[in-house]
Design a protein around this motif. Structure first.
Motif, short mmCIF file in Angstrom:
data_model
loop_
_atom_site.label_atom_id
_atom_site.label_comp_id
_atom_site.label_asym_id
_atom_site.label_seq_id
_atom_site.Cartn_x
_atom_site.Cartn_y
_atom_site.Cartn_z
N GLY A 7 -11.78 -9.33 -6.21
CA GLY A 7 -13.20 -9.65 -6.33
C GLY A 7 -13.96 -8.52 -7.00
O GLY A 7 -13.41 -7.44 -7.25
N GLY A 8 -15.24 -8.76 -7.27
CA GLY A 8 -16.02 -7.74 -7.96
C GLY A 8 -17.48 -7.74 -7.60
O GLY A 8 -18.32 -7.31 -8.39
N GLY A 9 -17.82 -8.20 -6.39
CA GLY A 9 -19.21 -8.28 -5.97
C GLY A 9 -19.57 -7.25 -4.92
O GLY A 9 -18.81 -6.32 -4.62
N GLY A 10 -20.74 -7.46 -4.32
CA GLY A 10 -21.22 -6.53 -3.29
C GLY A 10 -20.34 -6.52 -2.06
O GLY A 10 -20.11 -5.46 -1.46
N ARG A 11 -19.85 -7.68 -1.67
CA ARG A 11 -18.94 -7.77 -0.52
C ARG A 11 -17.68 -6.95 -0.77
O ARG A 11 -17.21 -6.21 0.10
N GLU A 12 -17.14 -7.05 -1.99
CA GLU A 12 -15.91 -6.31 -2.31
C GLU A 12 -16.18 -4.81 -2.40
O GLU A 12 -15.32 -4.00 -2.01
N HIS A 13 -17.35 -4.44 -2.90
CA HIS A 13 -17.70 -3.01 -2.92
C HIS A 13 -17.73 -2.47 -1.49
O HIS A 13 -17.18 -1.39 -1.20
N ALA A 14 -18.34 -3.23 -0.57
CA ALA A 14 -18.39 -2.80 0.83
C ALA A 14 -16.99 -2.72 1.43
O ALA A 14 -16.68 -1.78 2.18
N LEU A 15 -16.14 -3.69 1.13
CA LEU A 15 -14.76 -3.67 1.63
C LEU A 15 -14.00 -2.47 1.11
O LEU A 15 -13.32 -1.76 1.87
N VAL A 16 -14.08 -2.22 -0.20
CA VAL A 16 -13.38 -1.07 -0.78
C VAL A 16 -13.90 0.23 -0.19
O VAL A 16 -13.12 1.13 0.15
N TRP A 17 -15.22 0.34 -0.04
CA TRP A 17 -15.84 1.54 0.55
C TRP A 17 -15.30 1.79 1.95
O TRP A 17 -14.98 2.94 2.30
N LYS A 18 -15.15 0.74 2.74
CA LYS A 18 -14.65 0.89 4.11
C LYS A 18 -13.15 1.16 4.14
O LYS A 18 -12.66 2.01 4.89
N ILE A 19 -12.39 0.44 3.34
CA ILE A 19 -10.93 0.62 3.29
C ILE A 19 -10.58 2.04 2.85
O ILE A 19 -9.63 2.66 3.35
N ALA A 20 -11.37 2.59 1.92
CA ALA A 20 -11.11 3.92 1.39
C ALA A 20 -11.21 5.01 2.46
O ALA A 20 -10.68 6.11 2.29
N GLN A 21 -11.88 4.71 3.57
CA GLN A 21 -12.04 5.69 4.66
C GLN A 21 -10.81 5.76 5.56
O GLN A 21 -10.70 6.65 6.40
N SER A 22 -9.86 4.82 5.41
CA SER A 22 -8.70 4.77 6.29
C SER A 22 -7.66 5.82 5.91
O SER A 22 -7.28 5.92 4.74
N PRO A 23 -7.16 6.57 6.89
CA PRO A 23 -6.09 7.54 6.60
C PRO A 23 -4.77 6.87 6.24
O PRO A 23 -3.84 7.54 5.77
N LEU A 24 -4.68 5.57 6.46
CA LEU A 24 -3.46 4.84 6.15
C LEU A 24 -3.31 4.55 4.65
O LEU A 24 -2.23 4.16 4.19
N VAL A 25 -4.40 4.71 3.90
CA VAL A 25 -4.45 4.22 2.52
C VAL A 25 -4.23 5.35 1.53
O VAL A 25 -4.91 6.39 1.59
N ALA A 26 -3.29 5.13 0.60
CA ALA A 26 -3.02 6.12 -0.45
C ALA A 26 -3.67 5.74 -1.77
O ALA A 26 -4.08 6.61 -2.54
N LYS A 27 -3.77 4.42 -2.05
CA LYS A 27 -4.27 3.98 -3.35
C LYS A 27 -4.90 2.59 -3.21
O LYS A 27 -4.37 1.74 -2.50
N ILE A 28 -6.04 2.40 -3.88
CA ILE A 28 -6.71 1.10 -3.89
C ILE A 28 -6.93 0.67 -5.32
O ILE A 28 -7.40 1.45 -6.16
N TRP A 29 -6.58 -0.57 -5.60
CA TRP A 29 -6.97 -1.22 -6.85
C TRP A 29 -7.97 -2.33 -6.51
O TRP A 29 -7.93 -2.89 -5.41
N CYS A 30 -8.82 -2.67 -7.44
CA CYS A 30 -9.73 -3.79 -7.26
C CYS A 30 -9.78 -4.60 -8.54
O CYS A 30 -9.95 -4.05 -9.64
N ALA A 31 -9.61 -5.91 -8.42
CA ALA A 31 -9.60 -6.81 -9.57
C ALA A 31 -10.66 -7.89 -9.42
O ALA A 31 -10.57 -8.67 -8.47
N PRO A 32 -11.68 -7.97 -10.29
CA PRO A 32 -11.88 -7.06 -11.42
C PRO A 32 -12.68 -5.80 -11.10
O PRO A 32 -12.75 -4.89 -11.92
N GLY A 33 -13.33 -5.75 -9.93
CA GLY A 33 -14.12 -4.59 -9.57
C GLY A 33 -15.45 -4.55 -10.31
O GLY A 33 -15.85 -5.50 -10.97
N ASN A 34 -16.15 -3.41 -10.18
CA ASN A 34 -17.41 -3.19 -10.89
C ASN A 34 -17.66 -1.68 -10.94
O ASN A 34 -16.89 -0.91 -10.35
N PRO A 35 -18.71 -1.22 -11.64
CA PRO A 35 -18.91 0.23 -11.77
C PRO A 35 -19.08 0.97 -10.45
O PRO A 35 -18.69 2.14 -10.34
N GLY A 36 -19.66 0.33 -9.43
CA GLY A 36 -19.79 0.98 -8.13
C GLY A 36 -18.46 1.11 -7.42
O GLY A 36 -18.15 2.15 -6.83
#
Length: 425
Positions: A7-36
């Protein structure tokens, strides 16, 4: 872990922002994503509905968990395709996503399992629908059966307006195949609220309460949109009401879907109308609400990744979630013309200034880069989300952010969260 967010909307930005805080995560991709989103994840130029392209990417990059944000890929069967290929993916199957993909299916399920909702009839014939409207009178609600990006619902205050909505949906085909059938409902009075639960198809894990603002203008005036702002917690959902929602709506829904042979796993959004302490279902969504995801995920203290994995694997063991004490308010800034013809492509100023405001997060929704500058590229453009000790303080923080951001034609509501303040008075 390697994670792909679709996804590439506000909901996905919030999800990526939260997922990125997890110590379990090494790498995140987002398709298609957005500048934020690009701050936290590598954006991949694959559309959210390009199931073949997403599947190929996930296999090539050994994705450990895919997280689906929007409804369209869910109703197209992305979860079924990924699971068939041996991948772990968060979201409901195509059959289960009919809870959102077909208003008629969801209303029939509610009737069968005694889940409180508005009286309704389904119609695939325009003349029969119009005759029913004339017999029932107004106010009355007309809904396109399929997906319409949150815009397929008309709350008609007159018979003429309801008939025009039927013609718009069924004859003019403004929503395409989604309008081949309409659901016509009794008008429900009351106050709306949004209720979310994580589920693995059996166990349920409720989230904090939230409230959306669907109409484009202040005072809940004008046409419906995908949502012009949201806040959490929502005082309308009392402790007593919370228990009613879980026991009389959520539990029968999850159990009913299992009995129907299409167990529901993922996040379930229940849109509610509350009157005199009694909740009734307005609609289900098969994914996080947007913009409710923004204040909810900002308030969520627990690591979200184990919850997503538990739902995806059908083994959610968590029994509760930890929340920050602060309230959160998201104000949506939209393009000129929204929810109609959009005025797009204008440079957005003030994003850097907003970044410097403490307890403020600006989630990108309809943005893109043009000549190296962030421009508006969709209906809902930004979700300016403020935190505060109270809803009132969170409102002030969000609008502090809104005031420093601008672009040509930008519009927003000035009363997001006001219902919470009125209730507290």
């Amino acid at each position: 872990m390697k994670i792909l967010v679709v996804g590439g909307g506000g909901r996905e930005h919030a999800l990526v922002w939260k997922i990125a805080q997890s110590p379990l995560v090494a790498k995140i991709w987002c398709a298609p994503g957005n500048p934020g989103i690009a701050r936290y994840a590598e954006c991949v130029a694959i559309g959210a509905e390009d199931i073949d392209g997403l599947l190929e990417f996930a296999l090539e990059n050994d994705i450990d968990l895919a997280v689906v944000g929007p409804e369209a890929p869910l109703t197209l069967g992305i979860v079924d395709r990924f699971r068939a290929a041996g991948l772990t993916i968060f979201g409901p199957s195509r059959a289960a996503a009919r809870l959102e993909g077909s208003k008629g299916f969801s209303k029939d399920l509610m009737t069968k399992y005694g889940i409180p909702t508005a009286a309704y009839r389904r119609f695939s014939d325009r003349d029969a629908a119009v005759a029913y409207i004339r017999a029932q009178g107004a106010p009355i609600v007309v809904k396109a059966d399929g997906l319409a990006a949150g815009k397929g619902v008309v709350v008609a205050t007159s018979v003429e307006e309801a008939v025009a909505a039927v013609d718009n949906i069924m004859v003019e085909g403004v929503f395409g195949a989604a309008g081949a059938e309409v659901v016509i409902e009794e008008f429900m009075e009351g106050e709306e609220a949004s209720f979310f639960v994580f589920t693995d198809g059996s166990n349920i894990l409720p989230l904090a309460s939230a409230q959306d603002h669907k109409r484009i203008f202040d005072g809940d005036q004008g046409p419906n949109t995908g949502g012009m702002g949201a806040y959490s917690p929502a005082p309308v959902v009392t402790d007593e009401l919370y228990e009613k929602i879980v026991n009389k709506i959520v539990r029968p829904t999850i159990d009913g879907m299992a009995r129907e042979g299409c167990p529901y796993a993922g996040i379930l959004y229940v849109g509610l109308m509350i009157r005199n302490g009694k909740p009734r279902v307005v609609e289900y969504n098969a994914r996080f609400g947007d913009p409710e995801a923004q204040p909810l995920l900002v308030r969520l203290k627990s690591d979200i990744v184990p919850v997503l994995l538990g739902c995806a694997r059908g083994e959610m063991r968590q029994r509760d979630l930890e929340w920050h004490d602060k309230a959160a308010v998201c104000v949506v800034m939209a393009s000129g013309g929204y929810p109609g013809t959009l005025d797009k492509g204008h440079p957005i100023s003030g994003l850097e200034a907003a970044d410097r405001i403490e307890d403020l997060i600006v989630f990108h929704a309809g943005t893109t880069l043009k000549d190296g500058r962030v421009v508006n590229n969709g209906g809902r453009v930004l979700g300016v989300t403020g935190l505060g000790k109270t809803v009132a303080q969170a409102i002030d923080k969000a609008y502090e952010g809104v005031r420093v951001i601008s672009w040509q034609g930008a519009q927003y509501r000035s009363d997001i969260g006001q219902k919470a303040l009125n209730r507290a008075d």
